[in-house]
Design an enzyme around this catalytic site. Sequence first.
Site, PDB file in Angstrom:
ATOM      1  N   ASN A 184       0.862  -1.193   0.000  1.00  0.00           N
ATOM      2  CA  ASN A 184       0.000   0.000   0.000  1.00  0.00           C
ATOM      3  C   ASN A 184       0.898   1.242   0.000  1.00  0.00           C
ATOM      4  O   ASN A 184       2.125   1.125   0.068  1.00  0.00           O
ATOM      5  CB  ASN A 184      -0.954  -0.029   1.198  1.00  0.00           C
ATOM      6  CG  ASN A 184      -0.203  -0.080   2.503  1.00  0.00           C
ATOM      7  OD1 ASN A 184       0.489   0.858   2.864  1.00  0.00           O
ATOM      8  ND2 ASN A 184      -0.315  -1.199   3.222  1.00  0.00           N
ATOM      9  N   ASP A 235      -3.912  -6.747   5.560  1.00  0.00           N
ATOM     10  CA  ASP A 235      -4.790  -7.705   6.262  1.00  0.00           C
ATOM     11  C   ASP A 235      -4.727  -9.102   5.637  1.00  0.00           C
ATOM     12  O   ASP A 235      -5.069 -10.084   6.285  1.00  0.00           O
ATOM     13  CB  ASP A 235      -6.237  -7.198   6.227  1.00  0.00           C
ATOM     14  CG  ASP A 235      -6.411  -5.967   7.105  1.00  0.00           C
ATOM     15  OD1 ASP A 235      -5.799  -5.937   8.186  1.00  0.00           O
ATOM     16  OD2 ASP A 235      -7.143  -5.043   6.708  1.00  0.00           O
ATOM     17  N   LYS A 260       9.719 -17.077 -10.377  1.00  0.00           N
ATOM     18  CA  LYS A 260       8.864 -16.072 -11.016  1.00  0.00           C
ATOM     19  C   LYS A 260       7.717 -16.751 -11.767  1.00  0.00           C
ATOM     20  O   LYS A 260       7.946 -17.699 -12.533  1.00  0.00           O
ATOM     21  CB  LYS A 260       9.729 -15.247 -11.979  1.00  0.00           C
ATOM     22  CG  LYS A 260       9.014 -14.057 -12.541  1.00  0.00           C
ATOM     23  CD  LYS A 260       9.941 -13.266 -13.450  1.00  0.00           C
ATOM     24  CE  LYS A 260       9.084 -12.308 -14.265  1.00  0.00           C
ATOM     25  NZ  LYS A 260       9.531 -12.167 -15.621  1.00  0.00           N
ATOM     26  N   PHE A 279      -3.750   3.365  14.918  1.00  0.00           N
ATOM     27  CA  PHE A 279      -4.092   4.349  13.880  1.00  0.00           C
ATOM     28  C   PHE A 279      -5.190   3.739  13.034  1.00  0.00           C
ATOM     29  O   PHE A 279      -5.224   2.522  12.852  1.00  0.00           O
ATOM     30  CB  PHE A 279      -2.866   4.675  13.014  1.00  0.00           C
ATOM     31  CG  PHE A 279      -2.070   5.817  13.566  1.00  0.00           C
ATOM     32  CD1 PHE A 279      -1.372   5.678  14.754  1.00  0.00           C
ATOM     33  CD2 PHE A 279      -2.032   7.036  12.914  1.00  0.00           C
ATOM     34  CE1 PHE A 279      -0.649   6.741  15.284  1.00  0.00           C
ATOM     35  CE2 PHE A 279      -1.315   8.105  13.424  1.00  0.00           C
ATOM     36  CZ  PHE A 279      -0.622   7.963  14.613  1.00  0.00           C
ATOM     37  N   LYS A 302     -12.761   0.154  16.623  1.00  0.00           N
ATOM     38  CA  LYS A 302     -11.407  -0.438  16.711  1.00  0.00           C
ATOM     39  C   LYS A 302     -10.834  -0.309  18.116  1.00  0.00           C
ATOM     40  O   LYS A 302     -10.092  -1.178  18.572  1.00  0.00           O
ATOM     41  CB  LYS A 302     -10.481   0.210  15.666  1.00  0.00           C
ATOM     42  CG  LYS A 302     -10.747  -0.323  14.260  1.00  0.00           C
ATOM     43  CD  LYS A 302      -9.949   0.371  13.173  1.00  0.00           C
ATOM     44  CE  LYS A 302     -10.500  -0.064  11.799  1.00  0.00           C
ATOM     45  NZ  LYS A 302      -9.878   0.635  10.678  1.00  0.00           N
ATOM     46  N   LYS A 329      -9.869  -3.889  19.699  1.00  0.00           N
ATOM     47  CA  LYS A 329      -8.443  -4.173  19.877  1.00  0.00           C
ATOM     48  C   LYS A 329      -7.949  -3.818  21.282  1.00  0.00           C
ATOM     49  O   LYS A 329      -6.758  -3.871  21.552  1.00  0.00           O
ATOM     50  CB  LYS A 329      -7.628  -3.446  18.795  1.00  0.00           C
ATOM     51  CG  LYS A 329      -8.075  -3.832  17.368  1.00  0.00           C
ATOM     52  CD  LYS A 329      -7.092  -3.411  16.298  1.00  0.00           C
ATOM     53  CE  LYS A 329      -7.697  -3.670  14.911  1.00  0.00           C
ATOM     54  NZ  LYS A 329      -6.708  -3.747  13.839  1.00  0.00           N
TER      55      LYS A 329
HETATM   56  N1  CTP Z   1      -3.209  -3.465  12.446  1.00  0.00           N
HETATM   57  C1  CTP Z   1      -2.404  -4.502  12.855  1.00  0.00           C
HETATM   58  N2  CTP Z   1      -2.421  -5.680  12.172  1.00  0.00           N
HETATM   59  C2  CTP Z   1      -3.218  -5.850  11.101  1.00  0.00           C
HETATM   60  C3  CTP Z   1      -4.041  -4.785  10.670  1.00  0.00           C
HETATM   61  C4  CTP Z   1      -4.012  -3.603  11.368  1.00  0.00           C
HETATM   62  O1  CTP Z   1      -1.688  -4.345  13.844  1.00  0.00           O
HETATM   63  N3  CTP Z   1      -3.188  -7.017  10.457  1.00  0.00           N
HETATM   64  C5  CTP Z   1      -3.198  -2.200  13.216  1.00  0.00           C
HETATM   65  C6  CTP Z   1      -2.699  -1.005  12.428  1.00  0.00           C
HETATM   66  O2  CTP Z   1      -1.305  -0.841  12.588  1.00  0.00           O
HETATM   67  C7  CTP Z   1      -3.493   0.138  13.032  1.00  0.00           C
HETATM   68  C8  CTP Z   1      -4.785  -0.493  13.479  1.00  0.00           C
HETATM   69  O3  CTP Z   1      -4.526  -1.906  13.568  1.00  0.00           O
HETATM   70  O4  CTP Z   1      -2.878   0.682  14.182  1.00  0.00           O
HETATM   71  C9  CTP Z   1      -5.955  -0.261  12.567  1.00  0.00           C
HETATM   72  O5  CTP Z   1      -5.604  -0.629  11.259  1.00  0.00           O
HETATM   73  P1  CTP Z   1      -6.608  -0.482  10.051  1.00  0.00           P
HETATM   74  O6  CTP Z   1      -5.948  -1.011   8.797  1.00  0.00           O
HETATM   75  O7  CTP Z   1      -7.184   0.905  10.034  1.00  0.00           O
HETATM   76  O8  CTP Z   1      -7.776  -1.405  10.498  1.00  0.00           O
HETATM   77  P2  CTP Z   1      -8.082  -2.921  10.385  1.00  0.00           P
HETATM   78  O9  CTP Z   1      -8.085  -3.441  11.770  1.00  0.00           O
HETATM   79  O10 CTP Z   1      -7.179  -3.605   9.417  1.00  0.00           O
HETATM   80  O11 CTP Z   1      -9.581  -2.879   9.877  1.00  0.00           O
HETATM   81  P3  CTP Z   1     -10.184  -2.552   8.431  1.00  0.00           P
HETATM   82  O12 CTP Z   1      -9.121  -2.906   7.424  1.00  0.00           O
HETATM   83  O13 CTP Z   1     -11.376  -3.395   8.375  1.00  0.00           O
HETATM   84  O14 CTP Z   1     -10.513  -1.071   8.436  1.00  0.00           O
END
Ligand code: CTP
Length: 402
Positions: free
Chosen positions: A210, A279, A289, A323, A337, A341
């Site tokens: 990303n 995720d 490859k 975040f 969240k 969490k």
């Molecule tokens: N985070 C994490 N591990 C993951 C995904 C997210 O530790 N696999 C942490 C990120 O570093 C951030 C927080 O969780 O501090 C929220 O991440 P975000 O991507 O906004 O949310 P998600 O929990 O992944 O939810 P969604 O993608 O459904 O918005």
Amino acid sequence: MLKGKRILVGICGGIAAYKSADLVSRLKKKGACVKVIMTKNAGEFITPITLASLSGNKVATDMFSCPQDWDIQHISLAQWAEYIIIAPATANFIGKAASGIADDLLTTTVMASKAMVIAVPAMNTNMYNNPIVGRNIESLATHNGYLFFGPASGHLACGDTGTGKMEEPTAIVEYVERLTNASRSYEGKTVLVTAGPTREALDPVRFLTNGSSGKMGYSIAGAAAARGARVILISGPTHLQPPASVEFVPVVSAVDMYNAVMDSYKECDIVIKTAAVSDYRPAVAYNHKMKKTQNEISLDMVRNPDILAQLGKDKGKRILVGFAAESIDIIEYAKDKIKKKNLDMIVANDITQEGAGFNSNTNEGFILDSNGGMEQLTRMDKMEMANIILDKIACLFGKDNQ
Ligand code: CTP
């Protein structure tokens, strides 16, 4: 508290230099020990005698004046200063400092010093908006830990109206006071910061990722180290230089990041998870490859561990800060969240806004806490936001900076 603080004020050649006299006077009234360096061009706008009278010290202007008491001026001033305020910081000074050019007393002293540098830019709007100036500011902020305060918007001396006005001396003094109050508030704390994106491999040359630049996390890591914390920065791949004096752990994938975080978690008092963790990852990462065929292909993805959720299950007395990068229903998702969490605080931003979130030097959004508190953060430099976040966290562990 500025009493007894050793502050070096560097004045560059810009019309705003007249305000620097007021700045020096205000710093003195707060009890700071103030010394001044003026560039040659600053002397076109204001005289050394004014600054000498207000600071109570001889004003340094020349690199090659005869050494006094056999002190080499740029070295002795560089070592003497605890804080260096460059006000006004012109595009010329910023450009030279960012390029490693030390061709006068001010640039040489700043380069030779380990003091915290606060640059207060002032220039014409078009100059400020010039991408070269933007790049130099970004480079000084990320590679050298410079703090930039301002510029403000308003009517400029050149007749234009826009961004480029030097912040008022009262505001500069308040900003520096806030920094000095906060300066050792993290002593004895171990802070773990995650930053940047993760990369999820498809094969040896391809990956899913990303657009996270890592700037927010690197700014927090640098600011926490400056406040006396032991900082462990675990980062996915970025183009940034890790701030000095942090323990840097580079990782690539979400699983790598999970393992690195778990290895350090026991030692930490505070975890700040700015990383944009993927995720999902491809179900299969090929060793060789992938070759194209005539057929369409589809990708099977499996879930990555949610690192922060896992930390929340074994939180103990630690402070956990997440975040949330959102594009709709920001506040609702962020609140959700916090609960899911088990967080103390979350910083939520709307990534659809220009000047917020991924790959931007600035950020804006909301800080929400587990007690239902919420504060809006207007658009600001990521380093400034890092300091506000650290102030908030310090309140949680009882080191209120106010
Ligand atoms: N985070 C994490 N591990 C993951 C995904 C997210 O530790 N696999 C942490 C990120 O570093 C951030 C927080 O969780 O501090 C929220 O991440 P975000 O991507 O906004 O949310 P998600 O929990 O992944 O939810 P969604 O993608 O459904 O918005």
